[in-house]
Design a protein around this motif. Sequence first.
Motif, mmCIF file in Angstrom:
data_model
loop_
_atom_site.group_PDB
_atom_site.id
_atom_site.type_symbol
_atom_site.label_atom_id
_atom_site.label_comp_id
_atom_site.label_asym_id
_atom_site.label_seq_id
_atom_site.Cartn_x
_atom_site.Cartn_y
_atom_site.Cartn_z
ATOM 1 N N LEU A 58 -41.220 -34.978 9.673
ATOM 2 C CA LEU A 58 -42.667 -35.015 9.671
ATOM 3 C C LEU A 58 -43.239 -33.676 10.366
ATOM 4 O O LEU A 58 -42.428 -33.243 11.304
ATOM 5 C CB LEU A 58 -43.186 -36.311 10.637
ATOM 6 C CG LEU A 58 -44.465 -36.432 10.582
ATOM 7 C CD1 LEU A 58 -44.770 -37.990 10.604
ATOM 8 C CD2 LEU A 58 -45.142 -35.702 12.023
ATOM 9 N N ARG A 59 -44.261 -33.242 9.897
ATOM 10 C CA ARG A 59 -44.719 -32.078 10.295
ATOM 11 C C ARG A 59 -46.372 -32.145 10.242
ATOM 12 O O ARG A 59 -46.699 -32.422 9.324
ATOM 13 C CB ARG A 59 -44.315 -30.653 9.500
ATOM 14 C CG ARG A 59 -44.876 -29.535 9.910
ATOM 15 C CD ARG A 59 -44.214 -28.294 8.982
ATOM 16 N NE ARG A 59 -44.697 -26.936 8.990
ATOM 17 C CZ ARG A 59 -45.943 -26.554 8.266
ATOM 18 N NH1 ARG A 59 -46.557 -27.357 7.588
ATOM 19 N NH2 ARG A 59 -46.415 -25.514 8.572
ATOM 20 N N LEU A 60 -47.018 -32.143 11.209
ATOM 21 C CA LEU A 60 -48.427 -32.077 11.185
ATOM 22 C C LEU A 60 -49.131 -31.165 12.133
ATOM 23 O O LEU A 60 -48.757 -30.999 13.149
ATOM 24 C CB LEU A 60 -48.690 -33.673 11.790
ATOM 25 C CG LEU A 60 -50.109 -34.065 11.916
ATOM 26 C CD1 LEU A 60 -50.191 -35.459 11.636
ATOM 27 C CD2 LEU A 60 -51.105 -33.706 13.182
ATOM 28 N N LEU A 61 -50.201 -30.569 11.250
ATOM 29 C CA LEU A 61 -50.991 -29.355 11.785
ATOM 30 C C LEU A 61 -52.513 -30.023 12.240
ATOM 31 O O LEU A 61 -52.924 -30.657 10.918
ATOM 32 C CB LEU A 61 -50.922 -28.380 10.865
ATOM 33 C CG LEU A 61 -52.069 -27.061 11.398
ATOM 34 C CD1 LEU A 61 -51.701 -26.446 12.665
ATOM 35 C CD2 LEU A 61 -52.036 -26.010 10.248
ATOM 36 N N VAL A 62 -53.114 -29.916 13.076
ATOM 37 C CA VAL A 62 -54.570 -30.387 13.379
ATOM 38 C C VAL A 62 -55.385 -29.110 13.349
ATOM 39 O O VAL A 62 -55.245 -28.132 14.103
ATOM 40 C CB VAL A 62 -54.610 -31.289 14.655
ATOM 41 C CG1 VAL A 62 -56.079 -31.570 14.903
ATOM 42 C CG2 VAL A 62 -53.659 -32.327 14.847
ATOM 43 N N LEU A 63 -56.393 -29.180 12.389
ATOM 44 C CA LEU A 63 -57.385 -28.080 12.398
ATOM 45 C C LEU A 63 -58.380 -28.494 13.150
ATOM 46 O O LEU A 63 -59.219 -27.652 13.748
ATOM 47 C CB LEU A 63 -57.971 -27.881 10.981
ATOM 48 C CG LEU A 63 -57.099 -26.735 10.336
ATOM 49 C CD1 LEU A 63 -55.940 -27.408 10.021
ATOM 50 C CD2 LEU A 63 -57.892 -26.426 8.886
ATOM 51 N N ALA A 110 -56.429 -30.088 18.250
ATOM 52 C CA ALA A 110 -57.044 -28.820 17.307
ATOM 53 C C ALA A 110 -56.002 -27.426 17.474
ATOM 54 O O ALA A 110 -56.096 -27.027 18.529
ATOM 55 C CB ALA A 110 -58.300 -28.454 17.223
ATOM 56 N N GLY A 111 -55.585 -26.817 16.645
ATOM 57 C CA GLY A 111 -54.814 -25.479 16.646
ATOM 58 C C GLY A 111 -53.359 -25.780 17.127
ATOM 59 O O GLY A 111 -52.730 -25.176 17.603
ATOM 60 N N GLU A 112 -52.924 -27.134 17.293
ATOM 61 C CA GLU A 112 -51.388 -27.558 17.568
ATOM 62 C C GLU A 112 -50.783 -28.006 16.250
ATOM 63 O O GLU A 112 -51.337 -28.633 15.252
ATOM 64 C CB GLU A 112 -51.493 -28.437 18.615
ATOM 65 C CG GLU A 112 -52.074 -27.692 19.767
ATOM 66 C CD GLU A 112 -52.123 -28.788 21.158
ATOM 67 O OE1 GLU A 112 -52.110 -28.408 22.226
ATOM 68 O OE2 GLU A 112 -52.131 -30.171 20.698
ATOM 69 N N LEU A 113 -49.392 -27.807 16.453
ATOM 70 C CA LEU A 113 -48.328 -28.505 15.389
ATOM 71 C C LEU A 113 -47.589 -29.231 16.123
ATOM 72 O O LEU A 113 -46.745 -28.932 17.029
ATOM 73 C CB LEU A 113 -47.753 -26.919 14.950
ATOM 74 C CG LEU A 113 -46.662 -27.387 13.818
ATOM 75 C CD1 LEU A 113 -47.179 -28.114 12.656
ATOM 76 C CD2 LEU A 113 -45.661 -26.151 13.455
ATOM 77 N N ALA A 114 -47.374 -30.268 15.441
ATOM 78 C CA ALA A 114 -46.402 -31.365 15.784
ATOM 79 C C ALA A 114 -45.061 -31.393 14.638
ATOM 80 O O ALA A 114 -45.409 -31.628 13.498
ATOM 81 C CB ALA A 114 -46.920 -32.780 16.031
ATOM 82 N N GLU A 115 -43.865 -31.299 15.139
ATOM 83 C CA GLU A 115 -42.931 -31.516 14.340
ATOM 84 C C GLU A 115 -41.931 -32.487 15.005
ATOM 85 O O GLU A 115 -41.603 -32.814 16.281
ATOM 86 C CB GLU A 115 -41.972 -30.263 14.136
ATOM 87 C CG GLU A 115 -43.035 -29.207 13.663
ATOM 88 C CD GLU A 115 -42.194 -27.783 13.554
ATOM 89 O OE1 GLU A 115 -41.982 -27.583 12.441
ATOM 90 O OE2 GLU A 115 -42.248 -27.055 14.653
ATOM 91 N N ALA A 116 -41.119 -33.310 13.958
ATOM 92 C CA ALA A 116 -40.247 -34.350 14.434
ATOM 93 C C ALA A 116 -39.415 -34.664 13.368
ATOM 94 O O ALA A 116 -39.657 -34.397 12.237
ATOM 95 C CB ALA A 116 -41.168 -35.616 14.712
ATOM 96 N N ARG A 117 -38.049 -34.980 13.700
ATOM 97 C CA ARG A 117 -37.028 -35.196 12.877
ATOM 98 C C ARG A 117 -36.108 -36.503 13.521
ATOM 99 O O ARG A 117 -36.132 -36.571 14.663
ATOM 100 C CB ARG A 117 -35.914 -34.150 12.861
ATOM 101 C CG ARG A 117 -34.826 -34.186 11.890
ATOM 102 C CD ARG A 117 -33.965 -33.071 11.729
ATOM 103 N NE ARG A 117 -32.882 -33.196 10.797
ATOM 104 C CZ ARG A 117 -33.048 -33.107 9.245
ATOM 105 N NH1 ARG A 117 -34.045 -32.942 8.897
ATOM 106 N NH2 ARG A 117 -32.089 -33.259 8.595
ATOM 107 N N ARG A 118 -36.011 -37.425 12.640
ATOM 108 C CA ARG A 118 -35.287 -38.393 13.059
ATOM 109 C C ARG A 118 -34.082 -38.128 14.002
ATOM 110 O O ARG A 118 -33.264 -37.418 13.852
ATOM 111 C CB ARG A 118 -34.680 -39.240 12.027
ATOM 112 C CG ARG A 118 -34.351 -40.708 12.239
ATOM 113 C CD ARG A 118 -33.884 -41.609 11.071
ATOM 114 N NE ARG A 118 -35.065 -41.673 10.227
ATOM 115 C CZ ARG A 118 -36.096 -42.655 10.503
ATOM 116 N NH1 ARG A 118 -35.897 -43.665 11.221
ATOM 117 N NH2 ARG A 118 -37.039 -42.867 9.585
ATOM 118 N N GLY A 119 -34.147 -38.935 15.242
ATOM 119 C CA GLY A 119 -32.962 -38.768 16.156
ATOM 120 C C GLY A 119 -33.350 -37.770 17.092
ATOM 121 O O GLY A 119 -32.675 -37.424 18.166
#
Length: 321
Positions: free
Chosen positions: A199-204, A221-230
């Motif tokens: 999962l990769r999510l960028l908030v504008l 806003a202006g931040e990126l979240a990244e997640a991978r199972r585990g």
Amino acid sequence: MDELIIRVLEGEASPRQQSELERWRESSGENEERFHEVAGVWRLTGEHREIRAQGPAPSARELLSGGGPSELRPSAGGLSPVREAGRWPLRVAALAAALLLGLGMGHFSARPGGMGVEFHTGAGEMTTATLADGTVVRLAPSSRLRIEQRQGVREVWLEGRAFFSVARDPSRPFIVRGSAGDATVLGTRFDVENRGDDLRLLVLEGRVAVSVPDGDVEVGAGELAEARRGSAPSVTAVSDPEAMVAWLGVFMAFESTPLGQVARELEARLGIQVEFTDPELATRTVSGWFGRDVRDEIVPIICRIAGVQCEVEGSAVRMSP
């Protein structure tokens, strides 16, 4: 067919015309998608009928045919001021603009039992969906979006990538679910990719709560979240968010977005520089989406929605009350 749709929605159609519309809707997914687009414009014209200045509010028919009280008038020096004869509801004008500027490619299907609809794109295809609450979704290539249609629920399932401009409703959070995790928002604009375990999510604009099996994070806003199972999700600041949504091309979607932010995106995406003669104008908000590179149309429409006068000279725009 748009005229017939409106007649049926307004209760003016005969039984024969109602049957004709039903047959047309059932004949193809594209027809069903068009019905929901026109119905969305019609519904919003009914919900927001108040007039803030002289001049009549345009009807759904006028909006869909490009009519209405606004006009463009040429002036000396190649400038094109946009003057308002009457200010009608912002969201209605914006949605009508979206219909007039066109849709992308993609495929639409209804789910059995009337519980939802599904959009999907192939390689090299993109499409745009306007949901019942006014939320706009731009679906990236090779992606699938399932929209749940249950009373009081704002929930979609995503496999792939999409850009969301979510209509604000504090009483009903908007949830994007996927195999890697969920994103919950109240009203915001963000880009999310949810494929398999990643999962990769960028908030504008706004804030989004991301929930995955290994932890929860809030993304601004202006931040990126990244997640991978585990592994626990991570959040990092992004210096150039616009560069990370380059896949959208000229597509832009706004949901109660301050005009100042709209101006920054016009410059980043289209090279249009905006000057405000009154700083207060930057706080006015705009809702709507634009799907094609029609620069000569986008600026006048935004000015009309925001209720400002605009002078356009080349790639420069001067906005005034």
